[in-house]
Design a protein around this motif. Structure first.
Motif, PDB file in Angstrom:
ATOM      1  N   ALA A 199      -7.254  44.745  34.765  1.00 49.52           N
ATOM      2  CA  ALA A 199      -5.810  44.490  34.785  1.00 49.52           C
ATOM      3  C   ALA A 199      -5.513  43.036  35.148  1.00 49.52           C
ATOM      4  CB  ALA A 199      -5.140  45.436  35.778  1.00 49.52           C
ATOM      5  N   THR A 257      -3.673  48.041  27.621  1.00 52.85           N
ATOM      6  CA  THR A 257      -4.581  49.185  27.821  1.00 52.85           C
ATOM      7  C   THR A 257      -3.825  50.502  28.079  1.00 52.85           C
ATOM      8  OG1 THR A 257      -4.778  48.563  30.151  1.00 52.85           O
ATOM      9  CG2 THR A 257      -6.502  47.774  28.683  1.00 52.85           C
ATOM     10  N   ALA A 258      -2.513  50.513  27.800  1.00 58.23           N
ATOM     11  CA  ALA A 258      -1.715  51.714  28.114  1.00 58.23           C
ATOM     12  C   ALA A 258      -2.237  52.965  27.396  1.00 58.23           C
ATOM     13  CB  ALA A 258      -0.250  51.476  27.750  1.00 58.23           C
ATOM     14  N   GLU A 314      -5.206  54.288  29.252  1.00 58.51           N
ATOM     15  CA  GLU A 314      -4.786  54.844  30.552  1.00 58.51           C
ATOM     16  C   GLU A 314      -4.171  56.224  30.353  1.00 58.51           C
ATOM     17  OE1 GLU A 314      -2.576  51.846  32.808  1.00 58.51           O
ATOM     18  OE2 GLU A 314      -3.868  50.320  31.948  1.00 58.51           O
ATOM     19  N   HIS A 315      -3.388  56.377  29.290  1.00 55.87           N
ATOM     20  CA  HIS A 315      -2.733  57.653  29.007  1.00 55.87           C
ATOM     21  C   HIS A 315      -3.762  58.699  28.546  1.00 55.87           C
ATOM     22  CE1 HIS A 315       0.343  60.408  27.671  1.00 55.87           C
ATOM     23  NE2 HIS A 315      -0.323  60.532  26.545  1.00 55.87           N
ATOM     24  N   VAL A 369      -7.223  56.975  33.276  1.00 49.39           N
ATOM     25  CA  VAL A 369      -8.008  55.991  34.028  1.00 49.39           C
ATOM     26  C   VAL A 369      -7.236  54.679  34.030  1.00 49.39           C
ATOM     27  CG1 VAL A 369     -10.081  54.536  33.800  1.00 49.39           C
ATOM     28  CG2 VAL A 369     -10.246  57.000  33.444  1.00 49.39           C
ATOM     29  N   THR A 370      -7.145  54.003  35.183  1.00 53.19           N
ATOM     30  CA  THR A 370      -6.485  52.695  35.217  1.00 53.19           C
ATOM     31  C   THR A 370      -7.512  51.629  35.571  1.00 53.19           C
ATOM     32  OG1 THR A 370      -4.518  53.785  36.034  1.00 53.19           O
ATOM     33  CG2 THR A 370      -4.561  51.398  36.237  1.00 53.19           C
TER      34      THR A 370
END
Ligand SMILES: NC(=O)c1ccc[n+]([C@@H]2O[C@H](COP(=O)([O-])OP(=O)(O)OC[C@H]3O[C@@H](n4cnc5c(N)ncnc54)[C@H](OP(=O)(O)O)[C@@H]3O)[C@@H](O)[C@H]2O)c1
Length: 303
Positions: free
Chosen positions: A220, A266-267, A270-271, A275-276
């Motif tokens: 991030a 990267t949404a 993540e969805h 995972v973030t």
């Protein structure tokens, strides 16, 4: 269930991290080096693939010499497109699932914001074009393939920006770093751990499930190369960090053109995966402390 992974590529940043991190996951990796499966020879690689028993195939082998690719177009396309495509065809719909890594260099960086998976690619370099062709061939031939685009991959091994900056700082010369290219650094370890953490899910998923297809993975935070260098120095050298001057991409003529801002969004990942990716500063702090403890061990063993 222990997932049997067939990994191509052992010596690169991702290849080393996959093998090193495997101990924390319920996986059994068979890793093949370039000597055992040369991606310049698609038929030989497919023969190795067919001889192996695996639930998941991970490609950590790639032609990554961005400037050299301008002179070695055929080889870059064979390694990055033809062989991955031949692997995907051999796997088809019924074989093990496949994970391939692609790059932010499939984009031209002109969007004016972060890129999502549905944005139209427009590579500026042979390397970017060869990786894009690899993506297309894989996704066309193998419905159980996950293609992860990463950017600015770094680790404590091999040749990468973190190691280069620390070496240059050690030489004590004035430093100028490109301030007009932006992106998201990716820890090879975080990428490897993400893949390993999803191995069971990928091995079990059916064609059409959202885990397959294109996804972006990067740590991030967007930063310029200059800001990245300053962050690295801050972590490694604190009050002794050297000043970093700004330069422009145009000041460093190179055979391959780089995108100025091909930052990956990267949404979707993540969805889909829940995972973030952690901030790049945290990931790079781990790399810096690993390099520092390696240096201490080397000093200790030399004493
Ligand atoms: N590095 C980045 O900044 C970056 C950015 C975005 C995406 N990526 C992608 O991320 C993936 C992993 O990159 P990385 O940084 O781990 O790459 P890397 O450190 O450059 O390693 C490349 C690996 O590919 C192997 N290889 C090269 N040519 C080969 C051939 N003909 N046959 C078989 N193996 C061959 C190398 O083996 P040898 O040691 O024998 O050469 C090495 O193990 C790649 O798909 C790359 O395109 C990288």
């Amino acid at each position: 269930m222990t997932v049997r992974i067939l990994q191509f590529g052992t010596t690169g940043q991702l290849g080393r991290e996959l093998s090193a991190q495997a101990k924390d996951f319920d996986v059994e990796i068979t890793a093949l080096s370039r000597a055992e499966a040369d991606f310049a020879d698609p038929a030989a690689v497919v023969a190795r693939l067919k001889a192996a028993q695996a639930d998941l195939v991970v490609l950590a082998a790639a032609y990554t010499a961005v400037d050299q690719a301008e002179r070695e177009r055929d080889l870059a396309f064979r390694v990055n497109a033809e062989t991955p495509g031949a692997i995907a065809e051999a796997l088809g719909a019924g074989g093990p699932a496949l994970v391939q890594i692609s790059t932010d260099y499939v984009f031209d960086g002109e969007k004016g914001g972060a890129y999502v998976e549905t944005d139209t690619p427009a590579p500026l370099s042979v390397y970017g074009a060869s990786k894009l062709e690899g993506e297309r061939r894989i996704l066309a031939a193998c419905p159980r393939a996950l293609v992860l685009r990463a950017s600015w991959v770094v680790s404590s091994h091999g040749k990468n920006f973190v190691k280069t900056m620390l070496r240059l700082a050690g030489e004590g010369k004035p430093l100028k770093v490109v301030a007009d290219q932006f992106g998201r650094p990716t820890s090879a370890r975080d990428l490897a751990r993400f893949i390993l953490s999803q191995a069971e899910r990928l091995a079990a998923a059916r064609a059409g499930e959202p885990v397959f297809g294109l996804h972006h993975f990067a740590n991030a935070g967007e930063v310029s190369w200059k800001g990245f260098a300053e962050g690295i120095f801050d972590m490694a050298l604190g009050a002794n960090a050297p000043p970093v001057g700004a330069s422009a991409t145009a000041d460093w003529p190179a055979p391959a053109k780089r995108p100025l801002r091909a930052t990956l969004d990267t949404a979707k990942l993540e969805h889909t995966f829940g995972v973030t990716p952690r901030p790049w500063r945290e990931a790079v702090a781990d790399i810096v402390s690993e390099l520092q403890s390696e240096a201490k061990t080397e000093l200790g063993s030399a004493a």
